[in-house]
Design an enzyme around this catalytic site. Structure first.
Site, PDB file in Angstrom:
ATOM      1  N   ASP A  65       0.880  -1.172   0.000  1.00  0.00           N
ATOM      2  CA  ASP A  65       0.000   0.000   0.000  1.00  0.00           C
ATOM      3  C   ASP A  65       0.917   1.221   0.000  1.00  0.00           C
ATOM      4  O   ASP A  65       1.508   1.575   1.020  1.00  0.00           O
ATOM      5  CB  ASP A  65      -0.880  -0.035   1.258  1.00  0.00           C
ATOM      6  N   TYR A 157      -9.156  15.571  -4.734  1.00  0.00           N
ATOM      7  CA  TYR A 157      -8.453  14.964  -5.872  1.00  0.00           C
ATOM      8  C   TYR A 157      -7.670  16.015  -6.655  1.00  0.00           C
ATOM      9  O   TYR A 157      -6.508  15.809  -7.016  1.00  0.00           O
ATOM     10  CB  TYR A 157      -9.490  14.271  -6.756  1.00  0.00           C
ATOM     11  N   LYS A 161      -3.673  16.122  -7.198  1.00  0.00           N
ATOM     12  CA  LYS A 161      -3.118  16.002  -8.549  1.00  0.00           C
ATOM     13  C   LYS A 161      -2.333  17.258  -8.940  1.00  0.00           C
ATOM     14  O   LYS A 161      -1.329  17.169  -9.656  1.00  0.00           O
ATOM     15  CB  LYS A 161      -4.234  15.718  -9.563  1.00  0.00           C
TER      16      LYS A 161
HETATM   17  P1  NAD Z   1      -8.248   2.408 -11.361  1.00  0.00           P
HETATM   18  O1  NAD Z   1      -9.114   2.671 -10.169  1.00  0.00           O
HETATM   19  O2  NAD Z   1      -8.713   1.456 -12.373  1.00  0.00           O
HETATM   20  O3  NAD Z   1      -6.786   1.974 -10.903  1.00  0.00           O
HETATM   21  C1  NAD Z   1      -6.125   2.521  -9.811  1.00  0.00           C
HETATM   22  C2  NAD Z   1      -5.161   1.480  -9.306  1.00  0.00           C
HETATM   23  O4  NAD Z   1      -4.466   2.008  -8.155  1.00  0.00           O
HETATM   24  C3  NAD Z   1      -5.871   0.205  -8.838  1.00  0.00           C
HETATM   25  O5  NAD Z   1      -5.167  -0.917  -9.313  1.00  0.00           O
HETATM   26  C4  NAD Z   1      -5.787   0.284  -7.320  1.00  0.00           C
HETATM   27  O6  NAD Z   1      -5.771  -0.972  -6.675  1.00  0.00           O
HETATM   28  C5  NAD Z   1      -4.455   1.002  -7.153  1.00  0.00           C
HETATM   29  N1  NAD Z   1      -4.301   1.594  -5.829  1.00  0.00           N
HETATM   30  C6  NAD Z   1      -5.190   2.389  -5.175  1.00  0.00           C
HETATM   31  N2  NAD Z   1      -4.687   2.711  -3.967  1.00  0.00           N
HETATM   32  C7  NAD Z   1      -3.487   2.122  -3.858  1.00  0.00           C
HETATM   33  C8  NAD Z   1      -2.493   2.071  -2.852  1.00  0.00           C
HETATM   34  N3  NAD Z   1      -2.672   2.728  -1.684  1.00  0.00           N
HETATM   35  N4  NAD Z   1      -1.348   1.369  -3.069  1.00  0.00           N
HETATM   36  C9  NAD Z   1      -1.167   0.721  -4.254  1.00  0.00           C
HETATM   37  N5  NAD Z   1      -2.072   0.709  -5.239  1.00  0.00           N
HETATM   38  C10 NAD Z   1      -3.213   1.410  -5.044  1.00  0.00           C
HETATM   39  O7  NAD Z   1      -7.993   3.842 -11.983  1.00  0.00           O
HETATM   40  P2  NAD Z   1      -7.198   4.333 -13.288  1.00  0.00           P
HETATM   41  O8  NAD Z   1      -8.147   5.129 -14.067  1.00  0.00           O
HETATM   42  O9  NAD Z   1      -6.447   3.218 -13.919  1.00  0.00           O
HETATM   43  O10 NAD Z   1      -6.197   5.364 -12.582  1.00  0.00           O
HETATM   44  C11 NAD Z   1      -4.788   5.302 -12.658  1.00  0.00           C
HETATM   45  C12 NAD Z   1      -4.237   6.674 -12.354  1.00  0.00           C
HETATM   46  O11 NAD Z   1      -4.675   7.597 -13.361  1.00  0.00           O
HETATM   47  C13 NAD Z   1      -4.720   7.262 -11.032  1.00  0.00           C
HETATM   48  O12 NAD Z   1      -3.666   7.961 -10.410  1.00  0.00           O
HETATM   49  C14 NAD Z   1      -5.814   8.219 -11.470  1.00  0.00           C
HETATM   50  O13 NAD Z   1      -6.008   9.256 -10.537  1.00  0.00           O
HETATM   51  C15 NAD Z   1      -5.260   8.718 -12.767  1.00  0.00           C
HETATM   52  N6  NAD Z   1      -6.230   9.287 -13.689  1.00  0.00           N
HETATM   53  C16 NAD Z   1      -7.315   8.573 -14.125  1.00  0.00           C
HETATM   54  C17 NAD Z   1      -8.201   9.147 -15.042  1.00  0.00           C
HETATM   55  C18 NAD Z   1      -9.387   8.408 -15.604  1.00  0.00           C
HETATM   56  O14 NAD Z   1     -10.241   9.039 -16.239  1.00  0.00           O
HETATM   57  N7  NAD Z   1      -9.495   7.104 -15.440  1.00  0.00           N
HETATM   58  C19 NAD Z   1      -7.982  10.455 -15.483  1.00  0.00           C
HETATM   59  C20 NAD Z   1      -6.876  11.155 -15.019  1.00  0.00           C
HETATM   60  C21 NAD Z   1      -6.002  10.553 -14.127  1.00  0.00           C
END
Ligand code: NAD
Length: 249
Positions: A65, A157, A161
């Site tokens: 984590d 958030y 970010k």
């Molecule tokens: P997702 O929820 O599918 O994946 C997030 C991953 O992070 C998951 O595998 C989760 O288990 C892991 N995670 C969460 N907390 C954790 C911790 N404490 N330790 C280790 N792992 C942890 O989301 P995603 O869309 O794949 O997001 C990936 C990144 O992209 C994130 O940082 C998110 O903020 C960013 N993001 C996503 C979007 C979008 O539209 N999906 C847009 C901009 C930025």
């Protein structure tokens, strides 16, 4: 770096979504990959399995984590025990807890900042001694266009970010002397589990706001990460927007 053949890449939160796509992209480019997960081992093992086509033992799933400093440290230590070096660190793990500030609790604020922002400091801090010793490395922090533009119901958030962008610029200045680059990627809306919770009619409205007319795919972001680590030797402290044009700086 030029060539990822045998480079060691750590991707946090790589069991699904963007992290998974990034792990697979770097693995297909020849990197040995640490697939970090926090709770669910199975999806991470699946990613390792997918990567085993590149050769046995070239990928490993490590639970940690990363919102906890000691576990982030353990992730880097286990990486070094397993592979002896670290070339690429992708801080991808992230969560959302969306509420207007009126309803948001302090705990919900803290949790998002802890996972999305503090984790980046913890992993980079842990990897720092090795990066300095190697005199090479590439860090990519996954931020969001919400950190640039703000978004209703996402004060926690967007603050986390935006914090990543500031952290990236300062870390880039500190680490340049060790030949370590630090960059951020700001994805727009990307089709992952994080986005799946958005109601269909809202998705339609979002699509209409995107100049390129589609929601992004995890691969769109993964290819940008690959570009930065493979060909970005002279790119540091930058924010690369992979957002279909929804936000233009
Ligand atoms: P997702 O929820 O599918 O994946 C997030 C991953 O992070 C998951 O595998 C989760 O288990 C892991 N995670 C969460 N907390 C954790 C911790 N404490 N330790 C280790 N792992 C942890 O989301 P995603 O869309 O794949 O997001 C990936 C990144 O992209 C994130 O940082 C998110 O903020 C960013 N993001 C996503 C979007 C979008 O539209 N999906 C847009 C901009 C930025």
């Amino acid at each position: 770096m030029g060539n990822l053949e045998d480079a060691v890449a750590v991707v946090t939160g790589a069991g699904r979504g963007m992290g998974r796509a990034i792990a697979e992209e770097l693995g297909s480019a020849g990197a040995r990959v640490v697939v970090n997960y926090s709770r669910s081992k199975e999806p991470a093992e699946e990613v390792v399995e997918n990567l085993s086509g590149n050769g046995a033992g070239r990928a490993v799933a490590i639970g940690a984590d990363v919102s906890k400093a000691d576990e982030a440290q353990k992730l880097i230590e286990e990486t070094l025990e397993r592979f002896g070096r670290i070339d690429v660190l992708v801080n991808n793990a992230g969560i959302t807890i969306d509420r207007t500030m009126r309803k948001l609790t302090t705990d919900e604020w803290d949790r998002v900042v802890q996972v999305d922002l503090n984790s980046c400091y913890y992993t980079v801090k842990a990897a720092l001694p090795r990066f300095m010793e190697q005199e090479s490395g590439s860090v990519v922090n996954i931020s969001s266009f919400v950190g640039q533009a703000g978004n209703f119901g996402q004060t926690n958030y967007s603050a986390a970010k935006a914090g990543i962008i500031g952290f990236t610029k300062s870390a880039a200045q500190e680490l340049a002397r060790y030949n370590v680059t630090v960059n951020a990627i700001c994805p727009g809306f990307i089709e992952t589990d994080m986005f799946a919770v958005v109601p269909e009619e809202v998705k339609d409205r979002i699509r209409k706001r995107i100049p390129l007319g589609r929601i992004g795919e995890p691969g769109d972001v993964a290819r940008a990460v690959r570009f930065l680590v493979e060909d970005g030797d002279y790119i540091t402290g930058q924010t690369i927007n992979v957002n279909g044009g929804i936000y233009m700086q």
